[in-house]
Design a protein around this motif. Structure first.
Motif, PDB file in Angstrom:
ATOM      1  N   ILE A 119      -5.933   4.100 -11.738  1.00 29.11           N
ATOM      2  CA  ILE A 119      -5.007   4.488 -12.799  1.00 29.11           C
ATOM      3  C   ILE A 119      -3.631   4.028 -12.346  1.00 29.11           C
ATOM      4  CG2 ILE A 119      -3.878   6.486 -13.885  1.00 29.11           C
ATOM      5  CD1 ILE A 119      -6.529   8.017 -13.470  1.00 29.11           C
ATOM      6  N   GLN A 120      -2.859   3.427 -13.232  1.00 26.36           N
ATOM      7  CA  GLN A 120      -1.469   3.119 -12.878  1.00 26.36           C
ATOM      8  C   GLN A 120      -0.637   4.367 -13.111  1.00 26.36           C
ATOM      9  OE1 GLN A 120      -0.200   0.193 -11.509  1.00 26.36           O
ATOM     10  NE2 GLN A 120      -2.381  -0.238 -11.329  1.00 26.36           N
ATOM     11  N   SER A 121       0.119   4.768 -12.101  1.00 24.19           N
ATOM     12  CA  SER A 121       0.951   5.965 -12.191  1.00 24.19           C
ATOM     13  C   SER A 121       2.411   5.585 -12.044  1.00 24.19           C
ATOM     14  CB  SER A 121       0.601   6.921 -11.057  1.00 24.19           C
ATOM     15  OG  SER A 121      -0.623   7.516 -11.334  1.00 24.19           O
TER      16      SER A 121
ATOM     17  N   GLU B  89      -1.295 -10.819   2.400  1.00 20.05           N
ATOM     18  CA  GLU B  89      -0.466 -10.365   1.273  1.00 20.05           C
ATOM     19  C   GLU B  89      -1.371 -10.215   0.047  1.00 20.05           C
ATOM     20  OE1 GLU B  89       3.417 -10.415   1.200  1.00 20.05           O
ATOM     21  OE2 GLU B  89       2.738  -9.951   3.231  1.00 20.05           O
ATOM     22  N   PHE B  90      -1.143  -9.148  -0.715  1.00 23.91           N
ATOM     23  CA  PHE B  90      -2.001  -8.914  -1.885  1.00 23.91           C
ATOM     24  C   PHE B  90      -2.014 -10.122  -2.820  1.00 23.91           C
ATOM     25  CE2 PHE B  90      -2.873  -7.591  -6.215  1.00 23.91           C
ATOM     26  CZ  PHE B  90      -4.095  -6.965  -6.041  1.00 23.91           C
ATOM     27  N   ASP B  91      -0.836 -10.713  -3.046  1.00 19.88           N
ATOM     28  CA  ASP B  91      -0.806 -11.782  -4.053  1.00 19.88           C
ATOM     29  C   ASP B  91      -1.315 -13.136  -3.538  1.00 19.88           C
ATOM     30  OD1 ASP B  91       1.381 -12.470  -2.594  1.00 19.88           O
ATOM     31  OD2 ASP B  91       2.853 -12.173  -4.196  1.00 19.88           O
TER      32      ASP B  91
ATOM     33  N   VAL C 117      -5.746   2.865 -17.375  1.00 23.31           N
ATOM     34  CA  VAL C 117      -6.939   3.111 -16.578  1.00 23.31           C
ATOM     35  C   VAL C 117      -7.609   1.766 -16.340  1.00 23.31           C
ATOM     36  CG1 VAL C 117      -9.151   4.307 -16.497  1.00 23.31           C
ATOM     37  CG2 VAL C 117      -7.181   5.410 -17.556  1.00 23.31           C
ATOM     38  N   GLU C 118      -8.001   1.497 -15.096  1.00 17.64           N
ATOM     39  CA  GLU C 118      -8.499   0.157 -14.743  1.00 17.64           C
ATOM     40  C   GLU C 118      -9.787   0.241 -13.917  1.00 17.64           C
ATOM     41  OE1 GLU C 118      -4.042  -1.677 -14.200  1.00 17.64           O
ATOM     42  OE2 GLU C 118      -5.126  -1.182 -12.395  1.00 17.64           O
ATOM     43  N   ASP C 119     -10.490  -0.877 -13.853  1.00 12.80           N
ATOM     44  CA  ASP C 119     -11.691  -0.981 -13.011  1.00 12.80           C
ATOM     45  C   ASP C 119     -11.378  -1.761 -11.754  1.00 12.80           C
ATOM     46  OD1 ASP C 119     -13.594   0.263 -14.648  1.00 12.80           O
ATOM     47  OD2 ASP C 119     -13.796  -1.535 -15.882  1.00 12.80           O
ATOM     48  N   TYR C 120     -11.838  -1.257 -10.606  1.00 17.92           N
ATOM     49  CA  TYR C 120     -11.713  -1.995  -9.351  1.00 17.92           C
ATOM     50  C   TYR C 120     -13.033  -2.724  -9.076  1.00 17.92           C
ATOM     51  CZ  TYR C 120      -7.675   0.929  -7.888  1.00 17.92           C
ATOM     52  OH  TYR C 120      -6.472   1.564  -7.769  1.00 17.92           O
ATOM     53  N   ALA C 121     -12.931  -3.979  -8.655  1.00 11.19           N
ATOM     54  CA  ALA C 121     -14.138  -4.739  -8.307  1.00 11.19           C
ATOM     55  C   ALA C 121     -13.786  -5.757  -7.233  1.00 11.19           C
ATOM     56  CB  ALA C 121     -14.702  -5.428  -9.547  1.00 11.19           C
TER      57      ALA C 121
ATOM     58  N   ASP D  22      -6.895 -12.326 -16.873  1.00 15.65           N
ATOM     59  CA  ASP D  22      -6.205 -13.444 -16.248  1.00 15.65           C
ATOM     60  C   ASP D  22      -6.858 -13.812 -14.918  1.00 15.65           C
ATOM     61  OD1 ASP D  22      -4.112 -15.127 -16.919  1.00 15.65           O
ATOM     62  OD2 ASP D  22      -2.980 -14.365 -15.183  1.00 15.65           O
ATOM     63  N   ARG D  23      -7.166 -12.820 -14.091  1.00 15.84           N
ATOM     64  CA  ARG D  23      -7.807 -13.100 -12.797  1.00 15.84           C
ATOM     65  C   ARG D  23      -9.208 -13.670 -13.000  1.00 15.84           C
ATOM     66  NH1 ARG D  23      -5.763  -7.414 -10.037  1.00 15.84           N
ATOM     67  NH2 ARG D  23      -3.612  -8.087  -9.726  1.00 15.84           N
ATOM     68  N   LEU D  24      -9.858 -13.257 -14.097  1.00 16.49           N
ATOM     69  CA  LEU D  24     -11.205 -13.779 -14.371  1.00 16.49           C
ATOM     70  C   LEU D  24     -11.191 -15.284 -14.653  1.00 16.49           C
ATOM     71  CD1 LEU D  24     -12.744 -10.861 -16.454  1.00 16.49           C
ATOM     72  CD2 LEU D  24     -13.778 -11.883 -14.414  1.00 16.49           C
TER      73      LEU D  24
ATOM     74  N   SER E 163       4.254  -6.723  -5.417  1.00 16.83           N
ATOM     75  CA  SER E 163       4.184  -8.075  -5.951  1.00 16.83           C
ATOM     76  C   SER E 163       2.761  -8.502  -6.333  1.00 16.83           C
ATOM     77  CB  SER E 163       4.736  -9.006  -4.874  1.00 16.83           C
ATOM     78  OG  SER E 163       5.089 -10.204  -5.444  1.00 16.83           O
ATOM     79  N   GLY E 164       2.621  -8.989  -7.544  1.00 16.96           N
ATOM     80  CA  GLY E 164       1.343  -9.556  -7.987  1.00 16.96           C
ATOM     81  C   GLY E 164       0.316  -8.537  -8.436  1.00 16.96           C
ATOM     82  N   THR E 165       0.660  -7.257  -8.405  1.00 15.46           N
ATOM     83  CA  THR E 165      -0.309  -6.234  -8.827  1.00 15.46           C
ATOM     84  C   THR E 165      -0.247  -6.048 -10.335  1.00 15.46           C
ATOM     85  OG1 THR E 165       1.313  -4.476  -8.551  1.00 15.46           O
ATOM     86  CG2 THR E 165      -0.077  -4.986  -6.644  1.00 15.46           C
ATOM     87  N   THR E 166      -1.182  -5.269 -10.857  1.00 11.53           N
ATOM     88  CA  THR E 166      -1.171  -5.012 -12.296  1.00 11.53           C
ATOM     89  C   THR E 166       0.092  -4.244 -12.685  1.00 11.53           C
ATOM     90  OG1 THR E 166      -2.708  -3.212 -11.806  1.00 11.53           O
ATOM     91  CG2 THR E 166      -3.630  -5.180 -12.792  1.00 11.53           C
TER      92      THR E 166
ATOM     93  N   CYS F 251     -11.291  -7.727  -1.603  1.00 11.92           N
ATOM     94  CA  CYS F 251     -11.675  -6.333  -1.838  1.00 11.92           C
ATOM     95  C   CYS F 251     -10.446  -5.511  -1.475  1.00 11.92           C
ATOM     96  CB  CYS F 251     -12.888  -5.984  -0.992  1.00 11.92           C
ATOM     97  SG  CYS F 251     -13.533  -4.343  -1.330  1.00 11.92           S
ATOM     98  N   ALA F 252      -9.699  -5.086  -2.485  1.00  9.61           N
ATOM     99  CA  ALA F 252      -8.350  -4.571  -2.239  1.00  9.61           C
ATOM    100  C   ALA F 252      -7.906  -3.655  -3.368  1.00  9.61           C
ATOM    101  CB  ALA F 252      -7.394  -5.757  -2.110  1.00  9.61           C
ATOM    102  N   GLY F 253      -8.802  -2.756  -3.785  1.00  3.03           N
ATOM    103  CA  GLY F 253      -8.464  -1.919  -4.941  1.00  3.03           C
ATOM    104  C   GLY F 253      -8.053  -2.813  -6.082  1.00  3.03           C
ATOM    105  N   MET F 254      -8.767  -3.936  -6.204  1.00  2.00           N
ATOM    106  CA  MET F 254      -8.316  -4.975  -7.123  1.00  2.00           C
ATOM    107  C   MET F 254      -8.852  -4.754  -8.528  1.00  2.00           C
ATOM    108  SD  MET F 254      -8.463  -9.052  -6.767  1.00  2.00           S
ATOM    109  CE  MET F 254      -7.317  -9.140  -5.419  1.00  2.00           C
ATOM    110  N   THR F 255      -7.935  -4.730  -9.468  1.00  2.00           N
ATOM    111  CA  THR F 255      -8.270  -4.504 -10.865  1.00  2.00           C
ATOM    112  C   THR F 255      -8.833  -5.771 -11.495  1.00  2.00           C
ATOM    113  OG1 THR F 255      -6.424  -2.972 -10.965  1.00  2.00           O
ATOM    114  CG2 THR F 255      -7.281  -3.765 -13.075  1.00  2.00           C
ATOM    115  N   VAL F 256      -9.871  -5.576 -12.291  1.00  2.00           N
ATOM    116  CA  VAL F 256     -10.425  -6.690 -13.057  1.00  2.00           C
ATOM    117  C   VAL F 256      -9.473  -6.956 -14.220  1.00  2.00           C
ATOM    118  CG1 VAL F 256     -12.393  -7.464 -14.431  1.00  2.00           C
ATOM    119  CG2 VAL F 256     -12.752  -5.879 -12.507  1.00  2.00           C
TER     120      VAL F 256
HETATM  121  N1  GLN Z   1      -5.037  -2.370  -8.648  1.00  2.00           N
HETATM  122  C1  GLN Z   1      -3.847  -3.139  -8.505  1.00  2.00           C
HETATM  123  C2  GLN Z   1      -4.150  -4.591  -8.786  1.00  2.00           C
HETATM  124  O1  GLN Z   1      -5.252  -5.001  -8.724  1.00  2.00           O
HETATM  125  C3  GLN Z   1      -3.197  -2.984  -7.130  1.00  2.00           C
HETATM  126  C4  GLN Z   1      -4.049  -3.367  -5.983  1.00  2.00           C
HETATM  127  C5  GLN Z   1      -3.324  -3.356  -4.639  1.00  2.00           C
HETATM  128  O2  GLN Z   1      -2.114  -3.223  -4.568  1.00  2.00           O
HETATM  129  N2  GLN Z   1      -4.039  -3.468  -3.568  1.00  2.00           N
HETATM  130  O3  GLN Z   1      -3.282  -5.346  -9.068  1.00  2.00           O
END
Ligand code: GLN
Length: 274
Positions: A134-136, A94-96, A231-235, A119-121, A162-165, A111-116
């Motif tokens: 980019i959030q659409s 699960e992403f979250d 607009v976001e950064d993935y890392a 809070d996560r830092l 759930s739990g995404t930006t 590693c999940a298209g995860m935005t920096v």
């Molecule tokens: N980029 C979004 C985030 O980090 C969504 C990532 C995802 O759903 N895998 O929260």
């Protein structure tokens, strides 16, 4: 609010880039040749392996092709693991739960298209960003919602993963640019939110642009609003205690950026528009 978030994201990227520069300098000092093999010794959860946690329902970054997980993140992580002499092992979760799993030492990387985010830092370190997200906003093709302001100021229900930006921004109160908890519907997978939109249970989905495009292509009667939200950064997320692994991954990412590998992987999945 939107502008503020963009500026905040910009500051964060600049800070990360500066961080990256100083890491690179340190590494050059440590080893004249600055190649990954000679970087400080790092450890991984299981020796010889790089365990990557992802949520494989996020095309084109990670998704199933038959029973195989493929995508941009998978290819970049494989290339990084190769450089580090490790075998990539993918865990689809699960992403979250990804950040907590990296923090507790269950996974080497998230590693999940995860935005920096700031809070996560607080919980994990992030590698150098390797992609932009980019959030659409997805709505029904005939929706009266035309932009974020109509969405926020109306009485619409919004679906998020759930739990995404998208979740974090949209569940904030209206004064802070979101729609508030009462108007949020959370889903484990982005596509489940999109399905709820097609059946009219919700009026919009806020989600990253590339999966948004894939979900809209796969479900008729939907459109993406032209006004992107942020607009976001993935890392890659990495355990805070494993600074040597972060340095080695950043060095690998630098080499893969410099030799064009990262751009080639991204272009393969997201052909340049125009
Ligand atoms: N980029 C979004 C985030 O980090 C969504 C990532 C995802 O759903 N895998 O929260």
């Amino acid at each position: 609010m939107k502008t503020l978030k963009r500026i905040a994201a910009g500051i964060l990227s600049t800070a990360l880039l500066l961080g990256m520069t100083s890491c690179a300098t340190k590494q050059t000092e440590a080893s004249a040749d600055a190649n990954v093999d000679s970087a400080a010794a790092f450890t991984t959860v299981e020796s010889g392996k790089l365990i990557m946690a992802t949520n494989a329902f996020f095309p084109p970054y990670e998704y199933y092709e038959g029973d195989k997980i493929v995508g941009i993140d998978v290819e970049i992580a494989t290339a990084v693991a190769d450089k580090l002499g490790l075998e990539l092992v993918i865990e689809d979760v699960e992403f979250d739960s990804i950040i907590a799993g990296v923090q507790s030492g269950k996974y080497d990387i998230g590693c999940a298209g995860m935005t920096v985010t700031e809070d996560r830092l607080k919980s994990v370190n992030f590698s150098t960003p390797y992609a932009t997200g980019i959030q659409s906003i997805i709505v029904a093709a005939d929706s009266e919602i035309t932009d974020i302001d109509t969405l926020v100021n109306g009485d619409y229900k919004v679906g998020v993963q759930s739990g995404t930006t998208g979740d974090i921004y949209m569940s904030a109160p209206v004064e802070e640019g979101g729609v508030g908890e009462e108007r949020i519907e959370r889903f484990a997978k982005g596509n489940d939110a999109v399905i709820a939109l097609t059946t009219g249970k919700i009026s919009a989905v806020v989600i990253d642009n590339e999966p948004a495009k894939a979900f809209v292509a796969a479900n008729s009667g939907l459109k993406i609003l032209e006004t992107p939200y942020t607009v976001e950064d993935y890392a890659m997320a990495i355990n805070k205690d494993n600074v040597a692994l972060k340095d080695a991954i950043n060095q690998a990412l630098k080499e893969l950026t410099d030799n064009g590998t990262i751009a080639a992987i991204v272009n393969k999945y997201i052909p340049a528009e125009g």
